[in-house]
Design a protein around this motif. Structure first.
Motif, PDB file in Angstrom:
ATOM      1  N   LYS A  70       0.835  -1.215   0.000  1.00 47.21           N
ATOM      2  CA  LYS A  70       0.000   0.000   0.000  1.00 47.21           C
ATOM      3  C   LYS A  70       0.864   1.258   0.000  1.00 47.21           C
ATOM      4  O   LYS A  70       0.577   2.233  -0.701  1.00 47.21           O
ATOM      5  CB  LYS A  70      -0.916   0.000   1.216  1.00 47.21           C
ATOM      6  N   ARG A  73       2.349   1.988  -3.387  1.00 45.29           N
ATOM      7  CA  ARG A  73       1.407   2.635  -4.308  1.00 45.29           C
ATOM      8  C   ARG A  73       1.376   4.148  -4.069  1.00 45.29           C
ATOM      9  O   ARG A  73       1.309   4.931  -5.026  1.00 45.29           O
ATOM     10  CB  ARG A  73       0.011   2.045  -4.115  1.00 45.29           C
ATOM     11  N   LYS A  74       1.412   4.563  -2.788  1.00 43.07           N
ATOM     12  CA  LYS A  74       1.408   6.000  -2.479  1.00 43.07           C
ATOM     13  C   LYS A  74       2.664   6.679  -3.008  1.00 43.07           C
ATOM     14  O   LYS A  74       2.616   7.798  -3.529  1.00 43.07           O
ATOM     15  CB  LYS A  74       1.313   6.205  -0.973  1.00 43.07           C
ATOM     16  N   ASP A  77       2.313   7.026  -6.720  1.00 44.03           N
ATOM     17  CA  ASP A  77       1.346   8.087  -7.040  1.00 44.03           C
ATOM     18  C   ASP A  77       1.997   9.461  -6.930  1.00 44.03           C
ATOM     19  O   ASP A  77       1.756  10.350  -7.753  1.00 44.03           O
ATOM     20  CB  ASP A  77       0.146   8.012  -6.091  1.00 44.03           C
TER      21      ASP A  77
END
Length: 427
Positions: A70, A73-74, A77
């Motif tokens: 998770k 992914r941040k 991004d």
């Protein structure tokens, strides 16, 4: 490239070199296994300039595979939005701490621009309050809440709390100038200062009479003075039998000069004979609290009488020398200790030495002098802009100084002040 799971990560065996295994779901996300067996999650990406970056997420065991995924992914991004998380993390780690800011503030500003006494007080507040509370934080990360918490913590001493806040404000303003924080980001802004109760204590006529009687008692019969004869250095002292007399006279003279001149304590204690001009009736002060140039104090008759009653000691430049070593001037601590005895004997329980200066200012105001004359008498910085339009001749100051000195001398002597009687025209 398998999908990273707990079993897959723990199944990777360490080798002589680093082993890197990437996840097949998120590009760049992987685990690195060191020869020691330590496993850590990371994400690899290229920034806007095409440079490869490695961003370490955390150590396996402290971070789960799903949590690391998770977070990866941040990070990706953020990269997609044009940011460089690895560079930002490095910049934050290398960013200066408040401790480093305070070191530079004390060395480059306080030591260079503040007067010695102010510098000592600022340093004390930094070491005692600011550094322990904020020192470990990054300069750029300090918030208004951090500073407000420190300010509230010192609520028991309102003036000191406000001084601490002022020191913090200056340090963080310099941090902006030195590129440690963004412009207009001072965390001390909009923190409400504590209300400080103004102290306007001055001596009344009965109190002056009690003080005068106590000073005369101190010089004649004496108070419980203490003079360490064994530690006294005979080289710089008068005869041993006169040391006690010297101590008493120096103490009472210091208090009388504070009353007659309205000078600050440091100005009287640091007074040298070379600064006194009996012929002109003036005292030439050096750098003061409010100015960096010399200032002239007009002596009234009682002040001249006190000074003429003091005899210079051979080899000592000081008007008020130490008893143990006349090459040093009378210390603040010694006078404060003596004042406590005199104050109690005169039943002046709440009077500080600085209140003697308040007494001079109050009597000057009560004499009918305007604000400009009172300012010049006490050498305040206030009204500096309007002072250029006021006649600053010496005669009005001398008249005012004589009036105040005479009133104080009358009070110390226990005499009644003379009244003013209006005369009819033609009488």
């Amino acid at each position: 490239m398998p999908k990273l799971t707990k079993r897959v990560v723990e199944g990777v065996l360490p080798t002589a070199g680093n082993v890197v295994v990437f996840d097949d779901r998120i590009p760049g996300f992987g685990v690195r296994v060191l020869p020691s067996g330590k496993r850590s999650y990371f994400v690899q990406y290229r920034n806007a300039h095409g440079r490869s970056r490695w961003f370490t997420i955390g150590i396996h065991g402290k971070v789960t595979v799903d949590g690391a995924r998770k977070f990866a992914r941040k990070v990706l991004d953020a990269v997609h939005d044009g940011k460089d998380p690895a560079a930002e993390r490095k910049a934050f780690r290398e960013a200066p701490t408040v401790t480093q800011l305070l070191d530079r503030y004390l060395a480059e500003h306080v030591a260079e621009r503040n007067r010695e006494r102010t510098a000592q007080e600022v340093t004390r507040l930094v070491e005692r309050h600011i550094r322990p509370e904020l020192g470990r934080h990054k300069v750029a990360a300090v918030t208004r809440q951090d500073v407000a918490r420190l300010h509230r913590k010192l609520a028991g001493t309102p003036r000191q709390a406000n001084f601490v806040l002022a020191v913090c404000s200056k340090a963080f303003s310099l941090a902006e100038a030195w590129g440690m924080r963004p412009e207009e980001s001072n965390p001390c802004r909009r923190i409400e200062r504590n209300r400080e109760a103004a102290r306007e204590r001055f001596l009344s006529a009965p109190e002056l009479a009690r003080l005068g009687a106590t000073l005369r008692l101190a010089e004649t019969e004496g108070l419980p003075w203490k003079v360490d004869e064994e530690k006294a250095t005979a080289k710089h002292l008068p005869r041993p039998e006169s040391r006690r007399t010297l101590y008493k006279r120096t103490t009472t003279a210091a208090i009388e000069l504070l009353l007659y001149t309205g000078c600050r304590l440091s100005e009287i204690l640091n007074l040298r004979w070379a600064q006194i001009d009996f012929e002109a009736g003036t005292i030439a002060l050096g750098e003061t609290k409010t100015t960096r140039g010399p200032q002239i104090v007009v002596m009234n008759a009682p002040a001249r009488q006190v000074l003429k009653g003091l005899k210079p000691i051979d080899g000592s430049p000081w008007v008020l020398p130490m008893v143990r070593d006349t090459q040093r001037h009378y210390s603040k601590d010694a006078l404060e200790a003596a004042w406590q005895k005199i104050r109690r004997a005169a039943q002046l329980e709440d009077v500080r030495l600085h209140d003697l200066r308040h007494t001079v200012g109050t009597y000057a105001g009560q004499s009918g002098a305007n604000a400009f004359l009172v300012r010049d008498l006490l050498r305040h910085k206030n009204l500096a802009m309007t002072g250029r339009y006021v006649n600053r001749a010496e005669d009005p100051l001398r008249t005012l100084s004589d009036q105040v000195g005479e009133r104080i001398a009358t009070g110390l002597a226990g005499r009644k002040a003379a009244g003013v009687v209006s005369l009819k025209r033609g009488a």
